[in-house]
Design an enzyme around this catalytic site. Sequence first.
Site, PDB file in Angstrom:
ATOM      1  N   ASP A 287      -5.509  -0.253   5.915  1.00 23.21           N
ATOM      2  CA  ASP A 287      -6.318  -0.641   7.073  1.00 23.21           C
ATOM      3  C   ASP A 287      -7.502   0.305   7.259  1.00 23.21           C
ATOM      4  O   ASP A 287      -8.637  -0.126   7.479  1.00 23.21           O
ATOM      5  CB  ASP A 287      -5.467  -0.637   8.349  1.00 23.21           C
ATOM      6  CG  ASP A 287      -4.238  -1.510   8.212  1.00 23.21           C
ATOM      7  OD1 ASP A 287      -4.183  -2.312   7.257  1.00 23.21           O
ATOM      8  OD2 ASP A 287      -3.321  -1.391   9.047  1.00 23.21           O
TER       9      ASP A 287
ATOM     10  N   GLY B 152      -3.074  -6.201  18.810  1.00 24.54           N
ATOM     11  CA  GLY B 152      -1.802  -6.831  18.474  1.00 24.54           C
ATOM     12  C   GLY B 152      -1.949  -8.087  17.627  1.00 24.54           C
ATOM     13  O   GLY B 152      -1.003  -8.853  17.477  1.00 24.54           O
ATOM     14  N   ALA B 153      -3.119  -8.316  17.063  1.00 18.45           N
ATOM     15  CA  ALA B 153      -3.341  -9.534  16.284  1.00 18.45           C
ATOM     16  C   ALA B 153      -3.177  -9.280  14.791  1.00 18.45           C
ATOM     17  O   ALA B 153      -3.371 -10.174  13.976  1.00 18.45           O
ATOM     18  CB  ALA B 153      -4.733 -10.087  16.565  1.00 18.45           C
ATOM     19  N   GLY B 154      -2.829  -8.045  14.440  1.00 15.73           N
ATOM     20  CA  GLY B 154      -2.685  -7.714  13.027  1.00 15.73           C
ATOM     21  C   GLY B 154      -4.035  -7.559  12.351  1.00 15.73           C
ATOM     22  O   GLY B 154      -4.147  -7.666  11.131  1.00 15.73           O
ATOM     23  N   LEU B 155      -5.074  -7.306  13.138  1.00 16.51           N
ATOM     24  CA  LEU B 155      -6.410  -7.129  12.559  1.00 16.51           C
ATOM     25  C   LEU B 155      -6.805  -5.649  12.534  1.00 16.51           C
ATOM     26  O   LEU B 155      -7.965  -5.304  12.330  1.00 16.51           O
ATOM     27  CB  LEU B 155      -7.445  -7.930  13.354  1.00 16.51           C
ATOM     28  CG  LEU B 155      -7.206  -9.444  13.384  1.00 16.51           C
ATOM     29  CD1 LEU B 155      -8.261 -10.144  14.218  1.00 16.51           C
ATOM     30  CD2 LEU B 155      -7.234 -10.008  11.962  1.00 16.51           C
TER      31      LEU B 155
ATOM     32  N   GLU C 286      -2.471   8.319  12.813  1.00 18.96           N
ATOM     33  CA  GLU C 286      -1.480   7.293  13.175  1.00 18.96           C
ATOM     34  C   GLU C 286      -0.054   7.780  12.865  1.00 18.96           C
ATOM     35  O   GLU C 286       0.861   7.593  13.661  1.00 18.96           O
ATOM     36  CB  GLU C 286      -1.789   5.986  12.433  1.00 18.96           C
ATOM     37  CG  GLU C 286      -0.763   4.900  12.672  1.00 18.96           C
ATOM     38  CD  GLU C 286      -1.345   3.520  12.898  1.00 18.96           C
ATOM     39  OE1 GLU C 286      -2.567   3.354  12.816  1.00 18.96           O
ATOM     40  OE2 GLU C 286      -0.562   2.599  13.173  1.00 18.96           O
TER      41      GLU C 286
ATOM     42  N   ASP D 240       0.824  -1.231   0.000  1.00 19.66           N
ATOM     43  CA  ASP D 240       0.000   0.000   0.000  1.00 19.66           C
ATOM     44  C   ASP D 240       0.848   1.267   0.000  1.00 19.66           C
ATOM     45  O   ASP D 240       0.601   2.197  -0.766  1.00 19.66           O
ATOM     46  CB  ASP D 240      -1.052  -0.006   1.126  1.00 19.66           C
ATOM     47  CG  ASP D 240      -0.513  -0.110   2.539  1.00 19.66           C
ATOM     48  OD1 ASP D 240       0.707  -0.306   2.716  1.00 19.66           O
ATOM     49  OD2 ASP D 240      -1.323   0.027   3.487  1.00 19.66           O
TER      50      ASP D 240
HETATM   51  C1  GLA Z   1       0.131  -2.517   8.465  1.00 11.40           C
HETATM   52  C2  GLA Z   1      -0.095  -1.117   7.901  1.00 11.40           C
HETATM   53  C3  GLA Z   1      -0.721  -1.181   6.509  1.00 11.40           C
HETATM   54  C4  GLA Z   1       0.079  -2.116   5.595  1.00 11.40           C
HETATM   55  C5  GLA Z   1       0.361  -3.449   6.284  1.00 11.40           C
HETATM   56  C6  GLA Z   1       1.296  -4.309   5.484  1.00 11.40           C
HETATM   57  O1  GLA Z   1      -1.095  -3.159   8.685  1.00 11.40           O
HETATM   58  O2  GLA Z   1      -0.930  -0.370   8.758  1.00 11.40           O
HETATM   59  O3  GLA Z   1      -0.812   0.109   5.965  1.00 11.40           O
HETATM   60  O4  GLA Z   1       1.252  -1.500   5.146  1.00 11.40           O
HETATM   61  O5  GLA Z   1       0.925  -3.263   7.580  1.00 11.40           O
HETATM   62  O6  GLA Z   1       0.723  -4.683   4.298  1.00 11.40           O
END
Ligand code: GLA
Length: 386
Positions: A169, A119-122, A157, A35
């Site tokens: 995101d 912290g789960a990447g969600l 952010e 992105d």
């Molecule tokens: C995080 C960032 C996103 C993207 C991903 C990796 O989630 O917030 O903007 O860069 O990492 O794809």
Amino acid sequence: MDTNQIELEFKTRFGTSPTIFSSPGRINIIGEHTDYNEGFVLPASIDKVILVAIDKRNDQEVHLYSIKYKESFSTHLSAIKPAEKQWASYILGVVHELQKLGLSFSGFNLVLDGDVPDGAGLSSSAALACATTYALNEIFKLKLEKLKMVQISQKAEHNFIGVMCGIMDQFASMFGKKDHAIRLDCKTLAYTYVPVNIEGYKFVLFNSNVKHNLANSAYNDRREACLKGVALIHEKYAGVNSLRDANLQMLDECVKTKDLAIYNKCKFVVEEIERVQLACTDLKNNNLKSLGKRMYETHEGLSKVYEVSCQELDFLVDAVKPNRAVLGARMMGGGFGGCTINLVKEDAIEELTKELTVLYKQEFGLDLTSYIVKIGDGSQLIKKPN
Ligand code: GLA
């Protein structure tokens, strides 16, 4: 998510009836670290959300409360700055961005809740920023378009947390649509909704339940590396302003001999951008085998070349690979922890989850949590005041 608790909490604390908004977390089917390089991504919003209950005040004060952390925070609109409590910083970061745009609004009371795991990447944090922006826009009638709200949430952010995240995101959290993924062109911000028809299969998340400290600094480092690569290409090809504009031949010619480490990082990104396009065709043609293969390729690149994985995530991907019911698996999001996303045959999910939970515990002494993805709608108003 049930709104009773947040409503009650708000009424008890502040004595008025709030308006309630929700913004979802997200998955990303494919297209990682593309992105911020103006490439493509394929995220979807999920049915796990951040809820914000909010009401205007007659003065300039801001009062916040997080149900999850059982913490409150208060400030004044004339003194908005990053706070020690990170959850508060996301909200204040949004306020700051709105102030920079010269928009005028009074103080407000806000209570926060949610079921997107941290912290789960969600992207629970992007969901929080989006919920705040959406809520302030509605109650103060700021007339911001959705895309503007996405950008405000992203800048919050950048400026208040210090992570130079891309737009994926926040975009997914704002624009998500039930049962659809979003194919987003991060250069033009044009997007299309792609139906997620994966009959007989499901996307399953396995949460490693680790988040290594390195994550934020490494993220910014990767972004820098990509920019350096672009600068080297730009010296010769003036039309190249991002890795989206670059190809492998340009990288070979301009970057490989000068800096091999940067070359490798850029090469992964250029290939990943291409992979998203191909994965979209796979999804359209219902070629799940091919889609799954690409997910494995993405993981390989993220782990070995882009170097944003960790041993827990690698273990979770390697462990499912021999299983024929798993068509694809990869780490998801920024990296260094969080979840893997797996494309799994529906009738094999239970067995797989059981096995993997045992193996993961044996290897790392950690609990594995799992979640079968349901794709829900994007940011929205949930409940008006009584
Ligand atoms: C995080 C960032 C996103 C993207 C991903 C990796 O989630 O917030 O903007 O860069 O990492 O794809």
